[in-house]
Design an enzyme around this catalytic site. Structure first.
Site, PDB file in Angstrom:
ATOM      1  N   VAL A 163      -6.292  39.236  21.446  1.00 22.59           N
ATOM      2  CA  VAL A 163      -4.952  39.473  20.928  1.00 22.59           C
ATOM      3  C   VAL A 163      -4.882  39.318  19.407  1.00 22.59           C
ATOM      4  CG1 VAL A 163      -4.045  37.133  21.253  1.00 22.59           C
ATOM      5  CG2 VAL A 163      -2.493  39.093  21.384  1.00 22.59           C
ATOM      6  N   ALA A 164      -5.646  38.409  18.836  1.00 24.55           N
ATOM      7  CA  ALA A 164      -5.614  38.202  17.390  1.00 24.55           C
ATOM      8  C   ALA A 164      -6.418  39.265  16.649  1.00 24.55           C
ATOM      9  CB  ALA A 164      -6.140  36.817  17.047  1.00 24.55           C
ATOM     10  N   TYR A 165      -7.360  39.858  17.317  1.00 27.82           N
ATOM     11  CA  TYR A 165      -8.252  40.852  16.699  1.00 27.82           C
ATOM     12  C   TYR A 165      -8.424  41.991  17.694  1.00 27.82           C
ATOM     13  CZ  TYR A 165     -12.308  42.408  13.913  1.00 27.82           C
ATOM     14  OH  TYR A 165     -13.182  43.118  13.134  1.00 27.82           O
ATOM     15  N   GLU A 174     -22.563  46.935  19.326  1.00 22.48           N
ATOM     16  CA  GLU A 174     -23.812  46.813  18.578  1.00 22.48           C
ATOM     17  C   GLU A 174     -23.998  45.389  18.065  1.00 22.48           C
ATOM     18  OE1 GLU A 174     -21.366  48.935  18.122  1.00 22.48           O
ATOM     19  OE2 GLU A 174     -22.097  50.951  17.719  1.00 22.48           O
ATOM     20  N   CYS A 209     -21.044  47.776  11.726  1.00 22.21           N
ATOM     21  CA  CYS A 209     -22.214  47.776  12.606  1.00 22.21           C
ATOM     22  C   CYS A 209     -23.365  48.567  11.994  1.00 22.21           C
ATOM     23  CB  CYS A 209     -21.852  48.325  13.977  1.00 22.21           C
ATOM     24  SG  CYS A 209     -20.978  47.087  14.972  1.00 22.21           S
ATOM     25  N   VAL A 217     -15.702  43.425  22.679  1.00 23.00           N
ATOM     26  CA  VAL A 217     -14.814  42.369  23.158  1.00 23.00           C
ATOM     27  C   VAL A 217     -13.589  42.347  22.257  1.00 23.00           C
ATOM     28  CG1 VAL A 217     -14.557  39.884  23.572  1.00 23.00           C
ATOM     29  CG2 VAL A 217     -16.773  40.991  23.979  1.00 23.00           C
ATOM     30  N   GLU A 218     -12.423  42.580  22.859  1.00 21.17           N
ATOM     31  CA  GLU A 218     -11.162  42.553  22.110  1.00 21.17           C
ATOM     32  C   GLU A 218     -10.427  41.248  22.407  1.00 21.17           C
ATOM     33  OE1 GLU A 218     -10.396  47.361  22.538  1.00 21.17           O
ATOM     34  OE2 GLU A 218      -9.113  45.991  23.649  1.00 21.17           O
TER      35      GLU A 218
END
Length: 130
Positions: A43-45, A52, A86, A40-41
């Site tokens: 905008v801040a990260y 995993e 992970c 899961v992406e």
């Protein structure tokens, strides 16, 4: 359902608007139950959270804390290993010899173990004197 099928299925739900690189992971706990997660992406990260980590979070939310095997799949030319973070998370919930199957959508696989992915891992036993 096999782990690779579960990982392939959850990969399709990944949220990767920045990289376009979708990853799915599925793990099995001692109960036999399969837990899955995808990257899961945001905008801040933009590199996001890893598949995993999502599967591990689902397992813990399900009341289990041990991994007996795991599969990770991505659309890449070669099997993609978990990132360093992970790998440490896997080492927290799995034994050194726990099987890890890395796969591509084209069917290429690489079988390894948690110990091979993270030799010299930090473990609870290192804190025995604490």
């Amino acid at each position: 359902m096999s782990l690779i099928d579960a990982a392939r299925r959850v990969r399709e739900t990944a949220y990767a608007p920045y990289s376009g690189f979708k990853v799915g992971a599925a793990l099995r706990a001692p109960s036999g139950r399969i837990y899955a997660g995808c990257n899961v992406e945001n905008v801040a990260y933009p590199e996001g959270t890893c598949a995993e980590a999502g599967a591990i979070a689902a397992m813990v939310a399900g009341g289990e804390t041990e991994i007996t095997e795991i599969c990770v799949i991505a659309d890449s030319p070669h099997p993609t290993p978990p990132c360093g973070g992970c790998r440490q998370k896997l080492a927290e919930f799995a034994r050194e010899g726990t099987p890890v199957l890395l796969a591509t959508l084209d069917g290429e696989t690489l079988a390894t173990t948690v110990g091979e992915l993270l030799p010299g891992r930090f473990a609870a036993g290192h804190m025995d004197r604490a």
